[in-house]
Design an enzyme around this catalytic site. Structure first.
Site, PDB file in Angstrom:
ATOM      1  N   ASP A 164       0.785  -1.241   0.000  1.00  0.00           N
ATOM      2  CA  ASP A 164       0.000   0.000   0.000  1.00  0.00           C
ATOM      3  C   ASP A 164       0.817   1.291   0.000  1.00  0.00           C
ATOM      4  OD1 ASP A 164      -1.755  -2.065   0.457  1.00  0.00           O
ATOM      5  OD2 ASP A 164      -2.827  -1.072   2.070  1.00  0.00           O
ATOM      6  N   GLU A 388       1.516  -9.804  11.300  1.00  0.00           N
ATOM      7  CA  GLU A 388       1.317  -9.410   9.898  1.00  0.00           C
ATOM      8  C   GLU A 388       2.665  -9.114   9.239  1.00  0.00           C
ATOM      9  OE1 GLU A 388      -1.119  -5.930   9.498  1.00  0.00           O
ATOM     10  OE2 GLU A 388      -1.262  -6.087   7.312  1.00  0.00           O
TER      11      GLU A 388
HETATM   12  C1  DGY Z   1      -6.238  -1.892   3.887  1.00  0.00           C
HETATM   13  O1  DGY Z   1      -7.406  -1.655   4.167  1.00  0.00           O
HETATM   14  O2  DGY Z   1      -5.264  -1.497   4.513  1.00  0.00           O
HETATM   15  C2  DGY Z   1      -5.950  -2.770   2.781  1.00  0.00           C
HETATM   16  O3  DGY Z   1      -4.594  -2.939   2.566  1.00  0.00           O
HETATM   17  C3  DGY Z   1      -6.651  -2.378   1.530  1.00  0.00           C
HETATM   18  O4  DGY Z   1      -6.606  -3.511   0.771  1.00  0.00           O
END
Ligand code: DGY
Length: 421
Positions: A164, A388
């Site tokens: 992201d 994670e």
């Molecule tokens: C989040 O909501 O952080 C996700 O990575 C979007 O897919």
């Protein structure tokens, strides 16, 4: 096998079972309460180590959300959950696919894990493979039709690459003015320390891009013309190239014609070559709006071997990562100004990326390096749990806990008991 590793295996299985919502697995309760595309494919790889029917169910459910265009969405919103933002009401894509979903895709690891699950028991898998094969072909064709810039696969939203807030997107994100995005309430920072998540500047642009996609009706032709964010990405390009090779092997199993798939492989090889940045001495992303290479060595840069591409320069970078970090491979090169060991894709180590990188290394004959990545990941998860992601310098767990894909790669690859090692 030691008692400790048996109990780690038990914990990993319990995480997969605990995150199972009936036919699909959530990445972790709270932070990610729906079915995510590549998380789910990793989950299938994990389930395949102890429950093959459940592994097939995961993959079947994932493809049950495929759009008529062939696109497989990055999130399937099976059941409403107000603890997540942005939900289906923000995406506005409820009526396009068979299941309410987001309007973008994610790295297509599925064909590679379909192959891995099938290989565990070809007899049991035959019917599943037959049913899934045309859907996977349609998905790959969608990438090649709509997201290929001469074989370099580009994304139209940072979430599509899965990474992201990677620095690879910084230049393209800075060119977006998110005026008019309006008020919204983030939910992620109620579940996780905000210092481990993307910033508000990032989020404004994420939501602004979702609003733009929605206005365009998630229509591929319109998106191709009007989405202001277009970045050719090594995650997508290397993973699709690899998945395409696996898809061709599955075509052989079924006796299907593989010529179209082989054509895509040739195109993707040319696209991957374009991602090589001679100044950097490695693979990075390209902002297609400016033509600029982004200049960042990320964990995705090390997926070249996974895609079947040899690279002495990336091997040198790997030695640097081993020297710099107690627990490589960092999502962004350590020691740079941008490196942040706790903030999501700007430094932390991700076990899933390590699993893919090490598989590639092993397959290309770099067995010592592959074993080193695996042994360090095994130590990382044993000492710091099924997080994670992790601080590459200290191993501190970060982001969500009891995480599906970390448990899955433990079972399939990092555990002393893993066959795939
Ligand atoms: C989040 O909501 O952080 C996700 O990575 C979007 O897919």
């Amino acid at each position: 096998m030691s008692k400790d590793s048996i109990s780690m295996d038990e914990q990993a299985r319990a995480i997969l079972r605990g995150n199972d919502r009936g036919g699909y697995t959530v990445p972790t309760a709270g932070l990610y309460p729906y079915q995510w595309n590549w998380d789910s494919a990793f989950a299938a790889w994990g389930f395949a180590q102890f429950d093959l029917p459940r592994a097939w169910a995961e993959l079947t459910t994932l493809f049950s959300g495929q759009w008529p265009s062939g696109m497989v969405p990055h999130i399937l919103f099976h059941k409403p959950d107000p603890g997540y933002f942005p939900g289906p009401d923000v995406w506005g894509a409820e009526d396009i696919g068979p299941i309410p979903s987001s309007g973008i895709s994610q790295p297509p690891v599925a064909a590679s894990f379909v192959r891995a699950v099938f290989d565990k028991d070809p007899k049991q898998g035959a019917e599943h493979l037959k049913a899934l094969f045309p859907k996977m072909v349609d998905w790959h064709r969608w990438f090649m039709t709509w997201r290929s810039d001469g074989g370099a696969i580009f994304i139209t939203h940072p979430w599509e690459a899965g990474r992201d807030n990677a620095p690879d997107w910084d230049e393209a994100m800075a060119a977006i003015d998110p005026t008019g995005v309006g008020d919204y309430t983030r939910r992620d920072t109620t579940h996780v320390d905000p210092a481990m998540r993307p910033t508000k500047e990032d989020y404004d642009r994420y939501i602004w891009l979702v609003q733009r996609g929605r206005r365009l009706g998630w229509d591929d032709a319109k998106l191709a013309q009007d989405m202001p964010f277009r970045v050719a990405d090594p995650t997508m390009t290397f993973i699709l190239l690899r998945a395409n090779r696996d898809l061709a092997a599955l075509a052989d199993v079924l006796g299907a014609d593989r010529s179209e798939i082989d054509g895509w492989t040739d195109t993707l090889e040319a696209g991957a070559a374009r991602l090589h940045n001679a100044d950097l001495g490695g693979y990075d992303a390209i902002n297609l709006n400016s033509g600029n290479h982004t200049g960042h060595v990320s964990c995705a840069s090390f997926l070249c071997w996974y895609a079947g591409i040899e690279s002495p320069t990336m091997m040198r970078e790997l030695s640097v990562a081993f020297e710099d970090c107690k627990y490589p491979v960092p999502s962004h090169k350590a020691g740079t100004e941008i490196f942040n060991p706790k903030r999501y894709w700007r430094g932390p180590t991700w076990a899933i990326l390590n699993a893919l990188i090490a598989r590639g290394l092993a397959e290309m004959g770099h067995t010592a390096e592959a074993a080193r990545v695996r042994d360090l990941t095994q130590a990382l998860i044993t000492r710091h749990g099924f997080a994670e992601y992790f601080d590459p310098m200290t191993g501190d767990p970060a982001g969500g806990g009891t995480f599906t894909w970390t448990a899955a790669v433990w079972l399939a690859w990092a555990s002393p008991s893993a066959e795939a090692a």
